[in-house]
Design a protein around this motif. Structure first.
Motif, PDB file in Angstrom:
ATOM      1  N   VAL A 310      28.561  52.674  42.903  1.00  0.00           N
ATOM      2  CA  VAL A 310      30.029  52.781  42.767  1.00  0.00           C
ATOM      3  C   VAL A 310      30.729  51.590  43.430  1.00  0.00           C
ATOM      4  O   VAL A 310      31.749  51.112  42.951  1.00  0.00           O
ATOM      5  CB  VAL A 310      30.517  54.094  43.437  1.00  0.00           C
ATOM      6  CG1 VAL A 310      32.042  54.201  43.397  1.00  0.00           C
ATOM      7  CG2 VAL A 310      29.855  55.296  42.778  1.00  0.00           C
ATOM      8  N   HIS A 311      30.154  51.081  44.524  1.00  0.00           N
ATOM      9  CA  HIS A 311      30.873  50.071  45.326  1.00  0.00           C
ATOM     10  C   HIS A 311      30.178  48.714  45.349  1.00  0.00           C
ATOM     11  O   HIS A 311      30.578  47.816  46.091  1.00  0.00           O
ATOM     12  CB  HIS A 311      30.993  50.575  46.762  1.00  0.00           C
ATOM     13  CG  HIS A 311      31.640  51.926  46.903  1.00  0.00           C
ATOM     14  ND1 HIS A 311      30.922  53.114  46.836  1.00  0.00           N
ATOM     15  CD2 HIS A 311      32.919  52.301  47.062  1.00  0.00           C
ATOM     16  CE1 HIS A 311      31.742  54.142  46.968  1.00  0.00           C
ATOM     17  NE2 HIS A 311      32.966  53.680  47.114  1.00  0.00           N
ATOM     18  N   GLY A 312      29.121  48.552  44.548  1.00  0.00           N
ATOM     19  CA  GLY A 312      28.322  47.324  44.620  1.00  0.00           C
ATOM     20  C   GLY A 312      29.112  46.047  44.406  1.00  0.00           C
ATOM     21  O   GLY A 312      28.790  44.994  44.954  1.00  0.00           O
ATOM     22  N   GLU A 313      30.225  46.124  43.658  1.00  0.00           N
ATOM     23  CA  GLU A 313      31.006  44.893  43.408  1.00  0.00           C
ATOM     24  C   GLU A 313      31.613  44.343  44.703  1.00  0.00           C
ATOM     25  O   GLU A 313      31.991  43.180  44.781  1.00  0.00           O
ATOM     26  CB  GLU A 313      32.116  45.152  42.399  1.00  0.00           C
ATOM     27  CG  GLU A 313      33.184  46.112  42.859  1.00  0.00           C
ATOM     28  CD  GLU A 313      34.282  46.323  41.821  1.00  0.00           C
ATOM     29  OE1 GLU A 313      34.098  47.213  40.955  1.00  0.00           O
ATOM     30  OE2 GLU A 313      35.288  45.579  41.874  1.00  0.00           O
ATOM     31  N   GLN A 332      35.213  43.225  55.203  1.00  0.00           N
ATOM     32  CA  GLN A 332      35.939  42.763  54.028  1.00  0.00           C
ATOM     33  C   GLN A 332      35.147  41.652  53.347  1.00  0.00           C
ATOM     34  O   GLN A 332      34.487  40.836  54.014  1.00  0.00           O
ATOM     35  CB  GLN A 332      37.312  42.243  54.429  1.00  0.00           C
ATOM     36  CG  GLN A 332      37.204  41.226  55.540  1.00  0.00           C
ATOM     37  CD  GLN A 332      38.509  40.902  56.158  1.00  0.00           C
ATOM     38  OE1 GLN A 332      39.296  40.202  55.543  1.00  0.00           O
ATOM     39  NE2 GLN A 332      38.747  41.395  57.361  1.00  0.00           N
ATOM     40  N   THR A 333      35.214  41.649  52.052  1.00  0.00           N
ATOM     41  CA  THR A 333      34.519  40.602  51.278  1.00  0.00           C
ATOM     42  C   THR A 333      35.462  40.107  50.186  1.00  0.00           C
ATOM     43  O   THR A 333      36.448  40.762  49.847  1.00  0.00           O
ATOM     44  CB  THR A 333      33.248  41.181  50.606  1.00  0.00           C
ATOM     45  OG1 THR A 333      33.637  42.294  49.793  1.00  0.00           O
ATOM     46  CG2 THR A 333      32.216  41.618  51.641  1.00  0.00           C
ATOM     47  N   LEU A 334      35.096  38.949  49.660  1.00  0.00           N
ATOM     48  CA  LEU A 334      35.916  38.345  48.608  1.00  0.00           C
ATOM     49  C   LEU A 334      35.088  38.132  47.350  1.00  0.00           C
ATOM     50  O   LEU A 334      33.894  37.818  47.446  1.00  0.00           O
ATOM     51  CB  LEU A 334      36.430  36.973  49.087  1.00  0.00           C
ATOM     52  CG  LEU A 334      37.601  36.945  50.075  1.00  0.00           C
ATOM     53  CD1 LEU A 334      37.793  35.527  50.588  1.00  0.00           C
ATOM     54  CD2 LEU A 334      38.865  37.467  49.421  1.00  0.00           C
ATOM     55  N   ARG A 335      35.705  38.301  46.197  1.00  0.00           N
ATOM     56  CA  ARG A 335      35.030  37.944  44.953  1.00  0.00           C
ATOM     57  C   ARG A 335      36.121  37.500  43.980  1.00  0.00           C
ATOM     58  O   ARG A 335      36.965  38.322  43.576  1.00  0.00           O
ATOM     59  CB  ARG A 335      34.294  39.156  44.375  1.00  0.00           C
ATOM     60  CG  ARG A 335      33.782  38.967  42.977  1.00  0.00           C
ATOM     61  CD  ARG A 335      33.704  40.344  42.323  1.00  0.00           C
ATOM     62  NE  ARG A 335      32.541  41.040  42.841  1.00  0.00           N
ATOM     63  CZ  ARG A 335      31.344  40.892  42.296  1.00  0.00           C
ATOM     64  NH1 ARG A 335      31.203  40.094  41.266  1.00  0.00           N
ATOM     65  NH2 ARG A 335      30.316  41.532  42.789  1.00  0.00           N
ATOM     66  N   GLY A 336      36.195  36.202  43.702  1.00  0.00           N
ATOM     67  CA  GLY A 336      37.228  35.681  42.799  1.00  0.00           C
ATOM     68  C   GLY A 336      38.605  36.021  43.327  1.00  0.00           C
ATOM     69  O   GLY A 336      38.940  35.734  44.475  1.00  0.00           O
ATOM     70  N   ASN A 337      39.436  36.717  42.534  1.00  0.00           N
ATOM     71  CA  ASN A 337      40.799  37.061  42.948  1.00  0.00           C
ATOM     72  C   ASN A 337      40.889  38.455  43.560  1.00  0.00           C
ATOM     73  O   ASN A 337      41.959  39.062  43.564  1.00  0.00           O
ATOM     74  CB  ASN A 337      41.733  37.000  41.717  1.00  0.00           C
ATOM     75  CG  ASN A 337      41.915  35.567  41.252  1.00  0.00           C
ATOM     76  OD1 ASN A 337      42.034  34.659  42.070  1.00  0.00           O
ATOM     77  ND2 ASN A 337      41.875  35.357  39.945  1.00  0.00           N
ATOM     78  N   ILE A 399      38.631  49.794  49.176  1.00  0.00           N
ATOM     79  CA  ILE A 399      39.822  49.494  48.377  1.00  0.00           C
ATOM     80  C   ILE A 399      39.701  48.058  47.878  1.00  0.00           C
ATOM     81  O   ILE A 399      39.363  47.160  48.653  1.00  0.00           O
ATOM     82  CB  ILE A 399      41.109  49.660  49.208  1.00  0.00           C
ATOM     83  CG1 ILE A 399      41.380  51.148  49.452  1.00  0.00           C
ATOM     84  CG2 ILE A 399      42.309  49.024  48.495  1.00  0.00           C
ATOM     85  CD1 ILE A 399      42.613  51.421  50.291  1.00  0.00           C
ATOM     86  N   ARG A 400      39.952  47.868  46.572  1.00  0.00           N
ATOM     87  CA  ARG A 400      39.957  46.507  46.016  1.00  0.00           C
ATOM     88  C   ARG A 400      41.387  46.083  45.801  1.00  0.00           C
ATOM     89  O   ARG A 400      42.134  46.750  45.087  1.00  0.00           O
ATOM     90  CB  ARG A 400      39.188  46.452  44.692  1.00  0.00           C
ATOM     91  CG  ARG A 400      39.066  45.047  44.126  1.00  0.00           C
ATOM     92  CD  ARG A 400      38.441  45.027  42.727  1.00  0.00           C
ATOM     93  NE  ARG A 400      39.358  45.606  41.727  1.00  0.00           N
ATOM     94  CZ  ARG A 400      38.938  46.427  40.775  1.00  0.00           C
ATOM     95  NH1 ARG A 400      37.667  46.815  40.711  1.00  0.00           N
ATOM     96  NH2 ARG A 400      39.808  46.907  39.895  1.00  0.00           N
ATOM     97  N   LEU A 401      41.750  44.972  46.404  1.00  0.00           N
ATOM     98  CA  LEU A 401      43.081  44.390  46.198  1.00  0.00           C
ATOM     99  C   LEU A 401      42.942  43.250  45.195  1.00  0.00           C
ATOM    100  O   LEU A 401      42.167  42.324  45.413  1.00  0.00           O
ATOM    101  CB  LEU A 401      43.610  43.826  47.523  1.00  0.00           C
ATOM    102  CG  LEU A 401      44.549  44.688  48.375  1.00  0.00           C
ATOM    103  CD1 LEU A 401      44.979  43.909  49.609  1.00  0.00           C
ATOM    104  CD2 LEU A 401      45.763  45.144  47.588  1.00  0.00           C
ATOM    105  N   ASP A 402      43.665  43.330  44.091  1.00  0.00           N
ATOM    106  CA  ASP A 402      43.558  42.283  43.065  1.00  0.00           C
ATOM    107  C   ASP A 402      44.755  41.346  43.131  1.00  0.00           C
ATOM    108  O   ASP A 402      45.905  41.776  43.102  1.00  0.00           O
ATOM    109  CB  ASP A 402      43.489  42.919  41.673  1.00  0.00           C
ATOM    110  CG  ASP A 402      42.187  43.697  41.493  1.00  0.00           C
ATOM    111  OD1 ASP A 402      42.243  44.871  41.041  1.00  0.00           O
ATOM    112  OD2 ASP A 402      41.124  43.155  41.842  1.00  0.00           O
ATOM    113  N   PHE A 403      44.484  40.058  43.194  1.00  0.00           N
ATOM    114  CA  PHE A 403      45.547  39.044  43.244  1.00  0.00           C
ATOM    115  C   PHE A 403      45.668  38.327  41.919  1.00  0.00           C
ATOM    116  O   PHE A 403      46.515  37.476  41.716  1.00  0.00           O
ATOM    117  CB  PHE A 403      45.259  38.054  44.383  1.00  0.00           C
ATOM    118  CG  PHE A 403      45.272  38.722  45.719  1.00  0.00           C
ATOM    119  CD1 PHE A 403      44.105  39.247  46.262  1.00  0.00           C
ATOM    120  CD2 PHE A 403      46.467  38.889  46.409  1.00  0.00           C
ATOM    121  CE1 PHE A 403      44.117  39.906  47.477  1.00  0.00           C
ATOM    122  CE2 PHE A 403      46.487  39.543  47.638  1.00  0.00           C
ATOM    123  CZ  PHE A 403      45.301  40.061  48.177  1.00  0.00           C
ATOM    124  N   GLY A 404      44.783  38.656  41.015  1.00  0.00           N
ATOM    125  CA  GLY A 404      44.855  38.102  39.662  1.00  0.00           C
ATOM    126  C   GLY A 404      44.498  39.250  38.729  1.00  0.00           C
ATOM    127  O   GLY A 404      44.664  40.418  39.086  1.00  0.00           O
TER     128      GLY A 404
END
Ligand code: FHN
Length: 407
Positions: A310-313, A332-337, A399-404
């Motif tokens: 469920v959370h692998g991304e 916290q981790t980052l992936r693209g936007n 929680i995923r925060l999307d900036f794009g």
């Protein structure tokens, strides 16, 4: 910059370390021969008769795949010098002894079939050898034989078992790289397997090992090898890729009967912490002497595997996040936007305030349930609203925060 063919490694984030050999019969870890000053002849006789009747590499590979591991590293030879493959340089191996089986071949074939990358661990150390414990200058012939055995066996492993993705050296101490001709062996390894990743345990007297806070007995080198190997700790290395190796029981790597097992949450915490700092976790298991993986490990690993489904991304393919104010709540981790907030605990507040972000967020998603959350971009911070009061995930909510555009 990492070669294109090696980028899978930092993207994989999660590997399974497997410490297995005749020492498992004692049920007291992988160093029993040395730590308990056992009689070498008795140990070797018992090792030669060791026969793991329930060994099933495909069953191991299923545990690894179900656990969300992307690669594995098996000890092909630990410090006791028993070889888990059909080596022609010693008859102290799993083909010439009781198993009558090339355990390394079973492992690489089963794990590849299950879709995992394969790594091999090999210890420079040979605790059964007088030359190993002596000053090489006292008997150069004996030392050269020991060193050549190492080079020849590594070459065998990189020639006879197909593509090997990772080579994990251990045990250089107390001899420096020059004595082992580590550089010469690494050069030959890259000729045989150009895409292989080699760890940094190549020089017992590396200044990094002694002076810069490395785990001195690990024989880490700051200048040699492709990746760092902090052991029993998670320390980011900003100069290159790295992988923290951790045990799943108190501190032993080989099977330990009745040992206390670390909870799944702590193991997952290691993975999230390493990922948040831009590194990998190599989580260890010591299979039983009969070849079965302990049920206690399977249970914990499966729980993490379910969380990763469920959370692998938030883990695989991410890079480090660095919003300081969140560090008290989690990783916290980052992936693209996208920024992933991994909560080590759930504070039950309806709203989350995230300052330090220059770019307004477009959306927020609670990965654990798929629920969209309300986002307010104000001058002082981003406010995430509508968070459930009750913790929404068995382990760590994300929680995923999307900036794009969302991924
Ligand atoms: O002595 C070994 C130990 O048995 C184990 O294999 C660990 C795993 O990284 N390495 C050495 C200690 O640093």
């Amino acid at each position: 910059m990492l070669d294109e063919n090696k980028r899978w490694f930092p993207e994989a984030r999660y590997g399974l370390f497997i410490h297995w050999g005749p020492y498992a019969q004692y049920g007291r870890g992988e160093q029993v021969l040395f730590r308990e000053h056992l009689d070498q002849a008795d140990y070797e006789a018992r090792a030669r008769s060791w026969n793991p009747e329930f060994f099933d590499a495909k069953a191991w590979a299923k545990v690894a795949a179900d656990g969300g591991f992307k690669y594995a590293v098996l000890t092909t030879r630990h410090h006791d010098s028993y070889a888990l493959w059909d080596t022609k340089y010693s008859n102290y191996n799993s083909m010439q002894c009781a198993p009558k089986c090339d355990l390394v071949r079973e492992y690489v074939e089963a794990f590849r079939e299950a879709g995992l990358r394969v790594g091999l661990y090999y210890s420079w150390a040979d605790w059964t050898s007088k030359a190993y414990w002596s000053n090489p200058d006292d008997d150069l012939d004996a030392w050269n034989k020991l060193r050549d055995m190492t080079h020849n066996q590594v070459e065998e492993l990189l020639t006879n078992y197909g593509k090997i993705d990772v080579f994990w050296f251990d045990g250089t101490w107390p001899h420096p790289a020059a004595r082992w001709d580590s550089s010469g062996l690494v050069k030959r390894m890259r000729e045989l397997q150009p895409d292989i990743l080699i760890n940094n345990r190549l020089d017992a007297e590396s200044p990094f090992t002694a002076a810069q806070g490395a785990v001195e007995f690990a024989g880490e080198s700051k200048t040699m090898g492709d990746f760092g190997t902090p052991e029993h700790h998670i320390t980011a290395d900003n100069d290159r890729i790295w992988e923290s190796c951790q045990t799943s029981t108190w501190r032993l790597w080989g099977y330990a009967r009745g040992e206390h097992w670390r909870p799944a949450g702590l193991m997952l915490d290691y993975l999230c912490q390493a990922s948040s700092q831009g590194g990998n976790l190599l989580l260890n298991v010591g299979p039983q002497p009969d070849g079965r993986i302990p049920a206690e490990f399977i249970d914990r690993s499966a729980k993490i595997g379910e969380w990763l489904k469920v959370h692998g991304e938030a883990i695989y393919g991410t890079t480090r996040g660095d919003i300081t104010e969140f560090t008290t709540k989690g990783w916290q981790t980052l992936r693209g936007n996208s920024l992933y907030l991994i909560y080590r605990f759930w504070h039950g507040e309806e709203c989350e305030r995230i300052a330090e972000l220059a770019t307004p967020a477009k959306a927020a998603t609670l990965l654990s349930t798929g629920q969209s959350l309300k986002v307010e971009n104000r001058d002082d911070a981003i406010y995430i609203k509508g968070m459930p009061r009750v913790k929404p995930s068995s382990l760590f909510p994300v929680i995923r925060l999307d900036f794009g555009e969302p991924p």
